[in-house]
Design a protein around this motif. Structure first.
Motif, PDB file in Angstrom:
ATOM      1  N   THR A 205       8.479  53.578  43.160  1.00 52.87           N
ATOM      2  CA  THR A 205       7.560  54.047  42.120  1.00 52.87           C
ATOM      3  C   THR A 205       8.326  54.407  40.855  1.00 52.87           C
ATOM      4  OG1 THR A 205       7.649  56.260  43.129  1.00 52.87           O
ATOM      5  CG2 THR A 205       5.751  54.877  43.664  1.00 52.87           C
ATOM      6  N   GLY A 206       7.617  54.328  39.721  1.00 53.98           N
ATOM      7  CA  GLY A 206       8.205  54.625  38.429  1.00 53.98           C
ATOM      8  C   GLY A 206       8.184  56.102  38.097  1.00 53.98           C
ATOM      9  N   PRO A 207       8.504  56.449  36.856  1.00 55.85           N
ATOM     10  CA  PRO A 207       8.556  57.854  36.435  1.00 55.85           C
ATOM     11  C   PRO A 207       7.237  58.571  36.706  1.00 55.85           C
ATOM     12  CG  PRO A 207       9.496  56.428  34.758  1.00 55.85           C
ATOM     13  CD  PRO A 207       8.863  55.527  35.764  1.00 55.85           C
ATOM     14  N   PRO A 208       7.305  59.828  37.180  1.00 54.34           N
ATOM     15  CA  PRO A 208       6.080  60.563  37.514  1.00 54.34           C
ATOM     16  C   PRO A 208       5.291  60.947  36.279  1.00 54.34           C
ATOM     17  CG  PRO A 208       7.988  61.998  37.697  1.00 54.34           C
ATOM     18  CD  PRO A 208       8.515  60.615  37.442  1.00 54.34           C
ATOM     19  N   GLY A 209       4.012  61.241  36.492  1.00 52.39           N
ATOM     20  CA  GLY A 209       3.149  61.689  35.413  1.00 52.39           C
ATOM     21  C   GLY A 209       3.297  63.180  35.173  1.00 52.39           C
ATOM     22  N   PRO A 210       2.484  63.723  34.277  1.00 54.46           N
ATOM     23  CA  PRO A 210       2.559  65.158  33.947  1.00 54.46           C
ATOM     24  C   PRO A 210       2.333  66.069  35.148  1.00 54.46           C
ATOM     25  CG  PRO A 210       1.236  63.983  32.331  1.00 54.46           C
ATOM     26  CD  PRO A 210       1.497  63.024  33.437  1.00 54.46           C
ATOM     27  N   ASP A 211       1.575  65.579  36.148  1.00 56.59           N
ATOM     28  CA  ASP A 211       1.303  66.406  37.324  1.00 56.59           C
ATOM     29  C   ASP A 211       2.413  66.321  38.364  1.00 56.59           C
ATOM     30  OD1 ASP A 211       0.927  63.826  38.180  1.00 56.59           O
ATOM     31  OD2 ASP A 211      -1.090  64.137  38.979  1.00 56.59           O
ATOM     32  N   GLY A 212       3.445  65.535  38.073  1.00 57.40           N
ATOM     33  CA  GLY A 212       4.552  65.416  39.001  1.00 57.40           C
ATOM     34  C   GLY A 212       4.362  64.387  40.080  1.00 57.40           C
ATOM     35  N   ARG A 213       3.187  63.777  40.146  1.00 57.52           N
ATOM     36  CA  ARG A 213       2.950  62.778  41.181  1.00 57.52           C
ATOM     37  C   ARG A 213       3.639  61.469  40.819  1.00 57.52           C
ATOM     38  NH1 ARG A 213      -0.513  64.556  44.901  1.00 57.52           N
ATOM     39  NH2 ARG A 213      -1.792  66.375  44.384  1.00 57.52           N
ATOM     40  N   PRO A 214       3.971  60.658  41.840  1.00 57.03           N
ATOM     41  CA  PRO A 214       4.707  59.416  41.578  1.00 57.03           C
ATOM     42  C   PRO A 214       4.007  58.514  40.571  1.00 57.03           C
ATOM     43  CG  PRO A 214       4.672  59.904  43.922  1.00 57.03           C
ATOM     44  CD  PRO A 214       3.741  60.885  43.268  1.00 57.03           C
ATOM     45  N   GLY A 215       4.811  57.757  39.822  1.00 56.80           N
ATOM     46  CA  GLY A 215       4.273  56.816  38.859  1.00 56.80           C
ATOM     47  C   GLY A 215       3.840  55.522  39.512  1.00 56.80           C
ATOM     48  N   ALA A 216       3.736  54.476  38.715  1.00 53.77           N
ATOM     49  CA  ALA A 216       3.229  53.194  39.186  1.00 53.77           C
ATOM     50  C   ALA A 216       4.156  52.570  40.227  1.00 53.77           C
ATOM     51  CB  ALA A 216       3.061  52.241  38.007  1.00 53.77           C
ATOM     52  N   ALA A 217       3.559  51.831  41.168  1.00 56.96           N
ATOM     53  CA  ALA A 217       4.353  51.067  42.124  1.00 56.96           C
ATOM     54  C   ALA A 217       5.093  49.960  41.382  1.00 56.96           C
ATOM     55  CB  ALA A 217       3.450  50.467  43.201  1.00 56.96           C
ATOM     56  N   CYS A 218       6.354  49.791  41.692  1.00 57.35           N
ATOM     57  CA  CYS A 218       7.145  48.768  40.997  1.00 57.35           C
ATOM     58  C   CYS A 218       8.039  47.988  41.933  1.00 57.35           C
ATOM     59  CB  CYS A 218       7.959  49.399  39.871  1.00 57.35           C
ATOM     60  SG  CYS A 218       8.987  50.785  40.391  1.00 57.35           S
ATOM     61  N   GLY A 219       7.722  47.997  43.229  1.00 52.63           N
ATOM     62  CA  GLY A 219       8.494  47.211  44.176  1.00 52.63           C
ATOM     63  C   GLY A 219       8.577  47.895  45.521  1.00 52.63           C
ATOM     64  N   VAL A 220       9.461  47.378  46.364  1.00 50.65           N
ATOM     65  CA  VAL A 220       9.670  47.945  47.697  1.00 50.65           C
ATOM     66  C   VAL A 220      11.150  47.867  48.054  1.00 50.65           C
ATOM     67  CG1 VAL A 220       7.373  47.296  48.554  1.00 50.65           C
ATOM     68  CG2 VAL A 220       9.291  45.717  48.886  1.00 50.65           C
ATOM     69  N   THR A 221      11.573  48.755  48.937  1.00 53.58           N
ATOM     70  CA  THR A 221      12.850  48.562  49.612  1.00 53.58           C
ATOM     71  C   THR A 221      12.549  47.942  50.961  1.00 53.58           C
ATOM     72  OG1 THR A 221      12.738  50.856  50.405  1.00 53.58           O
ATOM     73  CG2 THR A 221      14.100  50.419  48.460  1.00 53.58           C
ATOM     74  N   LEU A 222      13.421  47.083  51.404  1.00 61.13           N
ATOM     75  CA  LEU A 222      13.193  46.418  52.681  1.00 61.13           C
ATOM     76  C   LEU A 222      14.506  46.161  53.385  1.00 61.13           C
ATOM     77  CD1 LEU A 222      12.434  42.641  52.162  1.00 61.13           C
ATOM     78  CD2 LEU A 222      12.953  44.114  50.250  1.00 61.13           C
ATOM     79  N   HIS A 223      14.408  46.087  54.688  1.00 61.25           N
ATOM     80  CA  HIS A 223      15.574  45.804  55.520  1.00 61.25           C
ATOM     81  C   HIS A 223      15.351  44.460  56.201  1.00 61.25           C
ATOM     82  CE1 HIS A 223      18.941  46.435  58.253  1.00 61.25           C
ATOM     83  NE2 HIS A 223      18.143  46.096  59.254  1.00 61.25           N
ATOM     84  N   VAL A 224      16.202  43.506  55.893  1.00 59.74           N
ATOM     85  CA  VAL A 224      16.106  42.188  56.526  1.00 59.74           C
ATOM     86  C   VAL A 224      16.833  42.268  57.856  1.00 59.74           C
ATOM     87  CG1 VAL A 224      16.513  39.722  56.272  1.00 59.74           C
ATOM     88  CG2 VAL A 224      16.019  41.114  54.261  1.00 59.74           C
ATOM     89  N   ILE A 225      16.112  42.019  58.930  1.00 60.99           N
ATOM     90  CA  ILE A 225      16.593  42.309  60.272  1.00 60.99           C
ATOM     91  C   ILE A 225      17.389  41.130  60.824  1.00 60.99           C
ATOM     92  CG2 ILE A 225      15.907  43.202  62.534  1.00 60.99           C
ATOM     93  CD1 ILE A 225      13.166  43.874  61.216  1.00 60.99           C
ATOM     94  N   GLY A 226      18.563  40.945  60.301  1.00 57.18           N
ATOM     95  CA  GLY A 226      19.458  39.936  60.845  1.00 57.18           C
ATOM     96  C   GLY A 226      19.025  38.509  60.673  1.00 57.18           C
TER      97      GLY A 226
END
Length: 593
Positions: A205-226
């Motif tokens: 997620t991107g920079p949080p808003g004024p309320d401190g909640r996460p910003g926009a989704a901008c990708g994922v982390t993933l683990h490629v399993i071998g």
């Protein structure tokens, strides 16, 4: 993957945010806002990321491929995996001229016991027939009647023959085959990339808003399993993320879901700041093969279509009991049948009831239900000559990530489709065979909306920042402990006392296994089994909390201490995490009118 990137992705830390609890906060209940994992060692950038390869994920990927420049399709196992391939019954749609979307809508609303969003159901039933015909155009071969039309049958809760099936009882496998073939045909297209054997860890997620909640989704982390071109943890950046990760079956000791159904999508969305809804509504399929009190893992489903063709339920004294419970008898909505079976088991002191299909004839049963017949034979049971011992087991999750009519979650750029989503279609109880249709209809809508937003410059790539709050890791050895708490707390029949015990048991599970030492050694290291178990624990925690809060019985939520349906509870319980990970709930009725 083709993107250059040797260096880890930079995640900038925002300033700490002050937390102000609201009236819905449950003090002391906190969950992590991210998984404990290594920093990403590689990066790739695309326009849209689709996570999951069931009917919803494959449909979304195919739709997006022709509408945005680059699509990444990530699946935890192979493309031919997940829950869709196991679907036996069929896909519901008003395809017969004597049927209508209005009738389908009414049956869906009745099954949902007052908690369906009528707008979402209207979308489902009106667009459903066209989407099924498009599925046929993509190569899905449904069973046909002698006049060449798609053969339709009936299942519980439906008042018309509107269930299309394939291979008798292999509908999901046929739909999966057709859609995977479409993906395979474009594997070499530079506009789409498929990564198999990859577990998505967190939504970036991107920079949080004024309320401190996460910003926009901008990708994922993933683990490629071998497998694949890159191993280990990496980051896929994208303007939009579509979660199509399926259900939560492995939260329980026994389920009809495959081993991959560990609630990864719903847990990742929660950590990313998304709102969840209807989490307490878990559908327990009435007729799952009873394989003994010690049975664990994925159990053998005996499709509702068997009862749709005329099979009946008998208790262990040989007494048929459903006609006295509901006017539709064995074809009553699933929650009604499941609860009736549990009550009859309690009355007779038995651990199962019997499903009797013998009167339908051996030739018919072998032709109509070849897969079920063969799977039962593997257990030494002949559907054509034997009574089949059955009991309810976890089957489907009606709740999930709250979305609008185009699949958008409360986090900008994050979409959810299929079982992981809470579109409002199912309410308190899914109507039989509506799940495949929901995935098909709303995946198409989500993909087309994403394309319009990307093309119009509304969805743009932002840089991820690290979210405040804790990171977590639950040791894989704790999974049985979590599953026991979920099965004995928010199981088929719930009570306040049992749910409170489950809350206590889940809170006692260590979530810092990557930091806690045992004789000088860490309890666990970040790896696939631990990440999955952490997701299972998070889902079990919010499921138990919402089941405890809802003091009534409705649909897939049954409380022995509150056995009646209460009009005051005709609301959706929504769950989210505050920026520091505090679990908060609120009640919403705005979408139910």
């Amino acid at each position: 993957m083709t993107a250059a990137a040797g260096a880890p992705t930079a995640l900038h830390r925002p300033a700490p945010q002050q937390h102000v609890p609201d009236a819905g906060t449950r003090p002391g209940t906190r969950l992590a806002t991210r998984l404990a994992a290594p920093e990403p060692g590689w990066t790739v950038e695309v326009d849209a990321i689709v996570v999951g390869s069931g009917i919803a994920g494959l449909t979304a990927a195919l739709e997006l491929r022709t509408r945005v420049p680059r699509v990444l399709l990530v699946t935890k196992d192979t493309l031919v995996s997940g829950s869709t391939v196991w679907a036996q019954g069929g896909i519901a749609a008003a395809l017969d001229p004597t049927d209508s979307p209005a009738a389908h809508l009414q049956d869906t609303l009745v099954a949902g016991v007052g908690l369906c969003d009528p707008r979402a159901v209207e979308v489902l039933v009106t667009e459903g027939p066209s989407r099924v015909r498009e599925l046929v155009a993509r190569g899905a071969r449904f069973d046909r009647s002698p006049d060449g039309e798609i053969s339709l049958t009936r299942e519980g809760g439906h008042h018309a023959d509107r269930i299309a099936h394939a291979g008798g009882d292999a509908t999901g496998a046929e739909i999966s085959r057709a859609l995977v073939a479409q993906i395979e045909a474009v594997r070499d297209d530079p506009g789409i990339e498929v990564v198999e054997h990859a577990l998505v860890l967190d939504v970036l997620t991107g920079p949080p808003g004024p309320d401190g909640r996460p910003g926009a989704a901008c990708g994922v982390t993933l683990h490629v399993i071998g497998e694949g071109q890159r191993d280990g943890v990496g980051a896929a950046l994208g303007k939009a993320v579509v979660l199509a990760t399926g259900g939560i079956g492995q939260v329980f000791r026994s389920s009809t879901n495959p081993a991959q159904a560990t609630g990864d999508g719903i847990a990742a969305a929660l950590r990313a700041g998304a709102v969840l809804g209807d989490v307490e509504f878990v559908q327990f399929h009435p007729t799952v093969l009873w394989a003994g009190s010690g049975a664990r893992g994925q159990l053998t489903l005996v499709s509702e279509a068997v009862r749709g063709e005329g099979a009946i339920l008998l208790d262990t004294d040989g007494v048929r009991f459903m006609p006295a419970v509901h006017p539709m008898a064995e074809l009553a909505p699933r929650d009604v049948v499941a609860h009736a079976i549990v009550a009859q088991m309690a009355a007779t002191g038995a651990e199962h009831v019997w499903l009797d299909a013998r009167h339908l004839g051996a030739d018919f049963l072998r032709k109509r239900f070849p897969t079920i017949h063969e799977r039962l034979l593997d257990h030494g049971i002949d559907l054509t000559t034997d009574l089949v011992p059955v009991a309810p087991a976890q089957h489907y999750h009606s709740g999930g990530v709250v979305t609008d009519l185009v699949g958008r979650s409360s986090v900008r750029g994050l979409y959810a489709v299929g079982e992981v989503a809470c579109t409002g279609v199912h309410g308190a109880n899914r109507l039989a065979s509506n799940s495949l249709l929901e995935g098909l209809v709303f995946a198409t809508r989500a993909a087309r909306h994403i394309a319009s937003q990307v093309q119009g410059g509304v969805l743009r790539q932002s840089s991820p920042v690290q979210r405040p709050g804790d990171e977590a890791l639950v040791a894989a050895a704790s999974r049985a402990r979590v599953q026991r708490a979920a099965s004995e707390g928010p199981g088929v029949l719930r009570s306040g006392a049992g749910l409170r015990r489950a809350v206590t048991a889940l809170a006692a599970v260590p979530t810092d296994a990557h930091e806690r030492l045992d004789d000088g050694r860490l309890l666990a290291h970040p790896q696939v089994a631990e990440w999955e178990t952490t997701n299972v624990h998070a889902v079990a925690t919010v499921l138990t909390a919402t089941a405890l809060e809802r003091e009534e019985s409705r649909g897939g939520h049954a409380r022995s201490d509150f056995p009646a349906t209460d009009p005051d509870w005709q609301v959706r319980i929504e769950v989210a995490l505050d920026p520091d990970g505090t679990v908060t709930t609120r009640r919403s009725e705005s979408t139910l009118r």
